[in-house]
Write a protein that holds these residues in place. Structure first.
Motif, PDB file in Angstrom:
ATOM      1  N   ALA A 177     -24.649  -2.785  -8.215  1.00 45.54           N
ATOM      2  CA  ALA A 177     -24.053  -2.898  -6.885  1.00 45.54           C
ATOM      3  C   ALA A 177     -23.432  -1.574  -6.442  1.00 45.54           C
ATOM      4  N   LYS A 178     -22.854  -0.847  -7.386  1.00 43.71           N
ATOM      5  CA  LYS A 178     -22.265   0.447  -7.033  1.00 43.71           C
ATOM      6  C   LYS A 178     -23.335   1.480  -6.706  1.00 43.71           C
ATOM      7  N   LYS A 179     -24.469   1.399  -7.404  1.00 44.92           N
ATOM      8  CA  LYS A 179     -25.558   2.345  -7.137  1.00 44.92           C
ATOM      9  C   LYS A 179     -26.281   2.019  -5.832  1.00 44.92           C
ATOM     10  N   ASN A 180     -26.424   0.740  -5.517  1.00 49.05           N
ATOM     11  CA  ASN A 180     -27.210   0.297  -4.367  1.00 49.05           C
ATOM     12  C   ASN A 180     -26.419  -0.679  -3.508  1.00 49.05           C
ATOM     13  N   PRO A 181     -25.397  -0.210  -2.804  1.00 47.11           N
ATOM     14  CA  PRO A 181     -24.586  -1.147  -2.023  1.00 47.11           C
ATOM     15  C   PRO A 181     -25.353  -1.794  -0.872  1.00 47.11           C
ATOM     16  N   TRP A 182     -26.364  -1.107  -0.358  1.00 47.78           N
ATOM     17  CA  TRP A 182     -27.128  -1.686   0.756  1.00 47.78           C
ATOM     18  C   TRP A 182     -27.930  -2.899   0.314  1.00 47.78           C
ATOM     19  N   TYR A 183     -28.419  -2.890  -0.920  1.00 49.26           N
ATOM     20  CA  TYR A 183     -29.134  -4.065  -1.431  1.00 49.26           C
ATOM     21  C   TYR A 183     -28.196  -5.260  -1.512  1.00 49.26           C
ATOM     22  N   VAL A 184     -26.986  -5.017  -1.955  1.00 51.82           N
ATOM     23  CA  VAL A 184     -26.006  -6.092  -2.071  1.00 51.82           C
ATOM     24  C   VAL A 184     -25.641  -6.616  -0.684  1.00 51.82           C
ATOM     25  N   ALA A 185     -25.435  -5.703   0.268  1.00 53.16           N
ATOM     26  CA  ALA A 185     -25.095  -6.122   1.629  1.00 53.16           C
ATOM     27  C   ALA A 185     -26.244  -6.910   2.252  1.00 53.16           C
ATOM     28  N   ALA A 186     -27.473  -6.446   2.050  1.00 53.21           N
ATOM     29  CA  ALA A 186     -28.634  -7.158   2.598  1.00 53.21           C
ATOM     30  C   ALA A 186     -28.781  -8.534   1.954  1.00 53.21           C
ATOM     31  N   GLY A 187     -28.559  -8.615   0.645  1.00 53.30           N
ATOM     32  CA  GLY A 187     -28.636  -9.897  -0.038  1.00 53.30           C
ATOM     33  C   GLY A 187     -27.577 -10.869   0.456  1.00 53.30           C
ATOM     34  N   ALA A 188     -26.361 -10.373   0.641  1.00 54.30           N
ATOM     35  CA  ALA A 188     -25.280 -11.223   1.140  1.00 54.30           C
ATOM     36  C   ALA A 188     -25.571 -11.694   2.564  1.00 54.30           C
ATOM     37  N   ALA A 189     -26.092 -10.795   3.390  1.00 58.82           N
ATOM     38  CA  ALA A 189     -26.433 -11.168   4.762  1.00 58.82           C
ATOM     39  C   ALA A 189     -27.554 -12.208   4.775  1.00 58.82           C
ATOM     40  N   GLY A 190     -28.557 -12.008   3.943  1.00 59.96           N
ATOM     41  CA  GLY A 190     -29.660 -12.967   3.863  1.00 59.96           C
ATOM     42  C   GLY A 190     -29.192 -14.333   3.401  1.00 59.96           C
ATOM     43  N   LEU A 191     -28.328 -14.353   2.409  1.00 66.36           N
ATOM     44  CA  LEU A 191     -27.786 -15.614   1.915  1.00 66.36           C
ATOM     45  C   LEU A 191     -26.943 -16.289   2.984  1.00 66.36           C
ATOM     46  N   GLY A 192     -26.166 -15.508   3.714  1.00 64.52           N
ATOM     47  CA  GLY A 192     -25.362 -16.061   4.812  1.00 64.52           C
ATOM     48  C   GLY A 192     -26.224 -16.665   5.905  1.00 64.52           C
ATOM     49  N   LEU A 193     -27.319 -15.969   6.243  1.00 64.20           N
ATOM     50  CA  LEU A 193     -28.235 -16.508   7.246  1.00 64.20           C
ATOM     51  C   LEU A 193     -28.892 -17.799   6.775  1.00 64.20           C
ATOM     52  N   LEU A 194     -29.279 -17.836   5.520  1.00 62.27           N
ATOM     53  CA  LEU A 194     -29.904 -19.044   4.968  1.00 62.27           C
ATOM     54  C   LEU A 194     -28.946 -20.227   5.011  1.00 62.27           C
ATOM     55  N   VAL A 195     -27.741 -20.032   4.530  1.00 62.35           N
ATOM     56  CA  VAL A 195     -26.757 -21.117   4.528  1.00 62.35           C
ATOM     57  C   VAL A 195     -26.418 -21.523   5.963  1.00 62.35           C
ATOM     58  N   GLY A 196     -26.264 -20.547   6.835  1.00 61.49           N
ATOM     59  CA  GLY A 196     -25.973 -20.855   8.241  1.00 61.49           C
ATOM     60  C   GLY A 196     -27.080 -21.641   8.906  1.00 61.49           C
ATOM     61  N   SER A 197     -28.319 -21.269   8.632  1.00 65.38           N
ATOM     62  CA  SER A 197     -29.434 -21.998   9.243  1.00 65.38           C
ATOM     63  C   SER A 197     -29.533 -23.417   8.692  1.00 65.38           C
ATOM     64  N   LEU A 198     -29.254 -23.591   7.404  1.00 62.79           N
ATOM     65  CA  LEU A 198     -29.268 -24.940   6.839  1.00 62.79           C
ATOM     66  C   LEU A 198     -28.154 -25.808   7.433  1.00 62.79           C
ATOM     67  N   LEU A 199     -26.992 -25.234   7.615  1.00 68.51           N
ATOM     68  CA  LEU A 199     -25.887 -25.987   8.211  1.00 68.51           C
ATOM     69  C   LEU A 199     -26.156 -26.296   9.678  1.00 68.51           C
ATOM     70  N   ALA A 200     -26.741 -25.353  10.402  1.00 69.30           N
ATOM     71  CA  ALA A 200     -27.047 -25.571  11.815  1.00 69.30           C
ATOM     72  C   ALA A 200     -28.121 -26.641  11.964  1.00 69.30           C
ATOM     73  N   ARG A 201     -29.098 -26.634  11.091  1.00 69.92           N
ATOM     74  CA  ARG A 201     -30.162 -27.631  11.139  1.00 69.92           C
ATOM     75  C   ARG A 201     -29.594 -29.023  10.888  1.00 69.92           C
ATOM     76  N   ARG A 202     -28.635 -29.124   9.999  1.00 74.08           N
ATOM     77  CA  ARG A 202     -28.036 -30.410   9.660  1.00 74.08           C
ATOM     78  C   ARG A 202     -27.260 -30.965  10.852  1.00 74.08           C
ATOM     79  N   ARG A 203     -26.602 -30.127  11.614  1.00 72.88           N
ATOM     80  CA  ARG A 203     -25.778 -30.587  12.735  1.00 72.88           C
ATOM     81  C   ARG A 203     -26.615 -31.023  13.944  1.00 72.88           C
ATOM     82  N   LYS A 204     -27.830 -30.506  14.085  1.00 70.36           N
ATOM     83  CA  LYS A 204     -28.679 -30.870  15.223  1.00 70.36           C
ATOM     84  C   LYS A 204     -29.133 -32.314  15.130  1.00 70.36           C
ATOM     85  N   HIS A 205     -29.280 -32.843  13.946  1.00 67.78           N
ATOM     86  CA  HIS A 205     -29.812 -34.205  13.781  1.00 67.78           C
ATOM     87  C   HIS A 205     -28.738 -35.151  13.825  1.00 67.78           C
TER      88      HIS A 205
END
Length: 88
Positions: A60-88
């Motif tokens: 993580a110290k050598k490649n902080p952008w990979y960690v940031a991209a991974g965290a952003a991707g995980l956040g988008l995934l969880v957000g999309s799953l939660l948003a999908r659940r609320r629509k139904h």
């Protein structure tokens, strides 16, 4: 990055194989021996976990952008799953 992941996976597999060999090679005569073997296996697993955590921090110290991209991707995934659940 892929080679580091492969090394970590291989190291984990080696630790698991060692633990299996310890269990298979030992004949448990009483509960105390079993407890001691379980304790030794736990300490081995704990040491491996600490080693992997140190490697993850270094990565993580050598490649902080990979960690940031991974965290952003995980956040988008969880957000999309939660948003999908609320629509139904």
């Amino acid at each position: 990055m892929a080679s580091t992941t492969n090394q970590m996976v291989n190291s984990g597999k080696n630790s698991l194989d060692k633990a299996k060999d310890m269990i298979n090679d030992s004949g448990f005569n009483d509960a105390e021996q079993m407890i001691e073997k379980v304790r030794a296996g736990f300490e081995t697993a704990q040491d491996s976990a600490k080693e992997y955590a140190d490697k993850a921090v270094k990565l993580a110290k050598k490649n902080p952008w990979y960690v940031a991209a991974g965290a952003a991707g995980l956040g988008l995934l969880v957000g999309s799953l939660l948003a999908r659940r609320r629509k139904h």
